[in-house]
Design a protein around this motif. Sequence first.
Motif, PDB file in Angstrom:
ATOM      1  N   TYR B  36       0.839  -1.182   0.000  1.00 60.73           N
ATOM      2  CA  TYR B  36       0.000   0.000   0.000  1.00 60.73           C
ATOM      3  C   TYR B  36       0.883   1.244   0.000  1.00 60.73           C
ATOM      4  O   TYR B  36       2.013   1.229   0.513  1.00 60.73           O
ATOM      5  CB  TYR B  36      -0.878   0.056   1.254  1.00 60.73           C
ATOM      6  CG  TYR B  36      -2.011  -0.931   1.303  1.00 60.73           C
ATOM      7  CD1 TYR B  36      -1.804  -2.232   1.754  1.00 60.73           C
ATOM      8  CD2 TYR B  36      -3.291  -0.555   0.917  1.00 60.73           C
ATOM      9  CE1 TYR B  36      -2.858  -3.136   1.815  1.00 60.73           C
ATOM     10  CE2 TYR B  36      -4.349  -1.454   0.979  1.00 60.73           C
ATOM     11  CZ  TYR B  36      -4.123  -2.735   1.424  1.00 60.73           C
ATOM     12  OH  TYR B  36      -5.170  -3.636   1.486  1.00 60.73           O
ATOM     13  N   GLN B  38       0.684   5.279   1.354  1.00 58.34           N
ATOM     14  CA  GLN B  38      -0.101   6.163   2.208  1.00 58.34           C
ATOM     15  C   GLN B  38       0.501   7.561   2.193  1.00 58.34           C
ATOM     16  O   GLN B  38       1.659   7.755   2.556  1.00 58.34           O
ATOM     17  CB  GLN B  38      -0.171   5.636   3.647  1.00 58.34           C
ATOM     18  CG  GLN B  38      -1.099   6.446   4.531  1.00 58.34           C
ATOM     19  CD  GLN B  38      -1.257   5.858   5.916  1.00 58.34           C
ATOM     20  OE1 GLN B  38      -0.403   5.131   6.398  1.00 58.34           O
ATOM     21  NE2 GLN B  38      -2.380   6.174   6.588  1.00 58.34           N
ATOM     22  N   LYS B  42      -3.904  10.666   5.110  1.00 57.86           N
ATOM     23  CA  LYS B  42      -4.881   9.941   4.289  1.00 57.86           C
ATOM     24  C   LYS B  42      -4.841   8.456   4.581  1.00 57.86           C
ATOM     25  O   LYS B  42      -3.928   7.964   5.224  1.00 57.86           O
ATOM     26  CB  LYS B  42      -4.604  10.187   2.804  1.00 57.86           C
ATOM     27  CG  LYS B  42      -4.761  11.644   2.387  1.00 57.86           C
ATOM     28  CD  LYS B  42      -4.638  11.799   0.889  1.00 57.86           C
ATOM     29  CE  LYS B  42      -4.859  13.240   0.472  1.00 57.86           C
ATOM     30  NZ  LYS B  42      -4.759  13.414  -1.000  1.00 57.86           N
ATOM     31  N   GLY B  43      -5.860   7.736   4.096  1.00 51.92           N
ATOM     32  CA  GLY B  43      -5.876   6.303   4.250  1.00 51.92           C
ATOM     33  C   GLY B  43      -4.955   5.618   3.251  1.00 51.92           C
ATOM     34  O   GLY B  43      -4.640   6.174   2.202  1.00 51.92           O
ATOM     35  N   PRO B  44      -4.491   4.405   3.561  1.00 51.01           N
ATOM     36  CA  PRO B  44      -3.637   3.667   2.617  1.00 51.01           C
ATOM     37  C   PRO B  44      -4.359   3.384   1.305  1.00 51.01           C
ATOM     38  O   PRO B  44      -5.553   3.107   1.287  1.00 51.01           O
ATOM     39  CB  PRO B  44      -3.339   2.363   3.366  1.00 51.01           C
ATOM     40  CG  PRO B  44      -3.513   2.693   4.814  1.00 51.01           C
ATOM     41  CD  PRO B  44      -4.635   3.688   4.840  1.00 51.01           C
ATOM     42  N   PHE B  46      -4.290   0.963  -2.063  1.00 50.89           N
ATOM     43  CA  PHE B  46      -3.797  -0.339  -2.516  1.00 50.89           C
ATOM     44  C   PHE B  46      -2.928  -0.200  -3.770  1.00 50.89           C
ATOM     45  O   PHE B  46      -3.270   0.523  -4.703  1.00 50.89           O
ATOM     46  CB  PHE B  46      -4.982  -1.254  -2.805  1.00 50.89           C
ATOM     47  CG  PHE B  46      -4.625  -2.519  -3.510  1.00 50.89           C
ATOM     48  CD1 PHE B  46      -4.946  -2.696  -4.854  1.00 50.89           C
ATOM     49  CD2 PHE B  46      -3.947  -3.529  -2.855  1.00 50.89           C
ATOM     50  CE1 PHE B  46      -4.608  -3.852  -5.517  1.00 50.89           C
ATOM     51  CE2 PHE B  46      -3.603  -4.692  -3.509  1.00 50.89           C
ATOM     52  CZ  PHE B  46      -3.938  -4.855  -4.848  1.00 50.89           C
TER      53      PHE B  46
END
Lengths: 116, 108
Positions: B36, B38, B42-44, B46
């Motif tokens: 991932y 990141q 923020k969110g990871p 994919f």
Amino acid sequence: DVKVTQSSRYLVKRTGEKVFLECVQDMDHENMFWYRQDPGLGLRLIYFSYDVKMKEKGDIPEGYSVSREKKERFSLILESASTNQTSMYLCASSPLLGQGPIYEQYFGPGTRLTVT
Amino acid sequence: EDQVTQSPEALRLQEGESSSLNCSYTVSGLRGLFWYRQDPGKGPEFLFTLYSAGEEKEKERLKATLTKKESFLHITAPKPEDSATYLCAVQAATPLVFGKGTRLSVIA
């Protein structure tokens, strides 16, 4: 595109308050997850759910509970917020984990929670 | 207990300077390894899934490889926009186990 949304980007709460963090996914995924992320500690799993009304404890469930009344929604509850729960909270979802292919998790944008 | 170790913790590269990030794992019955990206706050996001030793996946300047004990994320001729934290995670019988990440900075 898979979309995972979280109710708040930033949240400030006082010690002792009950806090609700909401997560919604729009891809009909069976699995949903709650993590917290802290510097130097990485992502740690709090709770997860394989189906509606089902929940499983992760690595650090103490001080938290969850609710999954509908397939698309997974809520994290801090029963009595404490300062050591100040963190970034991340929700994720993925399709069913079975004996077949492994599916990646899709993450929401995160909620930065500060407890004062 | 399943474990994932990423190295280095932080890496600073000049633009165009290729390098590799390492993810070492100990897990019983690996079913998949994930990378991932990141960005701060923020969110990871994919990037790749690898299922078995010898497998490789590519996306733009990134190439992920897998052996029986580790995975590498190779970054070729990086650009400043590749600056981010890169996370590795493994899947066995239990939910994903994440490493702590490598923080990559690419300087113009």
